[in-house]
Design an enzyme around this catalytic site. Sequence first.
Site, short mmCIF file in Angstrom:
data_model
loop_
_atom_site.label_atom_id
_atom_site.label_comp_id
_atom_site.label_asym_id
_atom_site.label_seq_id
_atom_site.Cartn_x
_atom_site.Cartn_y
_atom_site.Cartn_z
N ASP A 24 -3.91 7.68 -5.09
CA ASP A 24 -4.88 6.69 -4.64
C ASP A 24 -4.50 5.33 -5.21
OD1 ASP A 24 -7.08 5.53 -3.52
OD2 ASP A 24 -8.56 6.67 -4.64
N ASP A 118 -4.78 3.76 1.84
CA ASP A 118 -4.43 3.68 0.42
C ASP A 118 -4.54 4.99 -0.35
OD1 ASP A 118 -7.17 3.73 0.67
OD2 ASP A 118 -7.53 2.36 -0.99
N GLU A 119 -4.65 6.13 0.33
CA GLU A 119 -4.68 7.39 -0.40
C GLU A 119 -4.16 8.53 0.47
OE1 GLU A 119 -8.42 9.36 -1.30
OE2 GLU A 119 -9.48 7.96 0.03
#
Length: 404
Positions: A24, A118-119
């Site tokens: 993350d 983003d993860e």
Amino acid sequence: MGRFRVRPGEPLPDDTGCGLLHVDMDAFFVSVELRTRPELADKPVVVSGGGPRAVVAAANYPARKFGVRSAMPFSTAKRLCPHLINIPPTAGLYSEVSRGVMGIFRELTPLVEPLSLDEAFLDVSGALRRLGATPAELGARIRSRVAAEHGITCSVGVAKVKFVAKLASGMAKPDGMVVVPAAETLRFLHPLPVSALWGVGARTEEHLRRLGLDTIADVAAFPPERLKKSLGVALGEHLYRLAHGVDERAVVVDSPEKSIGAEHTFDVDRHDRESLGLELLRLSERVGATLRARGVRGRTVSIKVRFADFRTITRARTLLAPTDVAREIHAVAVALLAEHAPAGAVRLIGVRVEGLDTGEAGEQLLFESPAPRWRDAEVAADVARSKFGSAAVRPASLLGPREG
């Protein structure tokens, strides 16, 4: 929970059986913007449209100390932190960085499940032998490469199952790694509040607390039939299994890979085109080997060049026929660099092949077939490297002065 956090300089814990990673990015949108505005790093900053109805897309950690959170109305954030600094979002920038980060993941394993820009979850269990690394070492490698190549930080959770890996990455924030050994999964889980269980929202948490269940250990010890009767069969069974560390969800690759690439960030910015050309050769070798290993070829070759000020350009060219030959990829990459990249200090350079297919439709025959048969030579080099290591066979131009 501090005993599970990996601290700099300490030996990595036993991660046998921990084939799942959750990665993350830390305050992703803000972190991407602050790469070119480092003077704001210690000030409270958000990315938002800034208008009366705008919401906060992301807040850095100094802003979070004032209670500012993503998805919060910007007007509320400004009341909580009057000296809050707002940066308007930059169109296209976050997707570009996300593609680079996900590319790092896919170099390690094809089993990548993005959850957002983003993860992502990664299943590295099948890649450990090939890469000669443990899951925790791969987590450390990811963190190092994301920082070096993209100028942002990420947090990593390493565990046996997805649910625990995601919890671990949250506890690793910011800029850390938490490893939960498979044998200690329950020791990690059981002290946590019931709200940490996947699927427990505010109403379910309230219901569990009315039953006297405050921690995950309480749920694990509660009679499963009573839990199912109180919450419903599906939810009760789901929470009971999670409380015992059971999560059978696999990493789901949401779509076929559309491109394969490799990038490198220089320790010192490069100016001369000869050294950039050699780096393009090394990267083309990596890309070609990966294409052949996965049984695919690509029709479009592109390069990415990031300059010292983080300005980034990409240029691409489509070939007459798809290829997996490093020499052909390199020739196009060097031409693109010469024709389209302005002079300047280069921080990062990358090569990517897109428009992948398995070649089942047949191979286009060209009247001017390249000679000698470079693909045959590269396949032979693949075999040698698989037996004797990645350094066994390399182009002569990439050998150091002592190796020549």
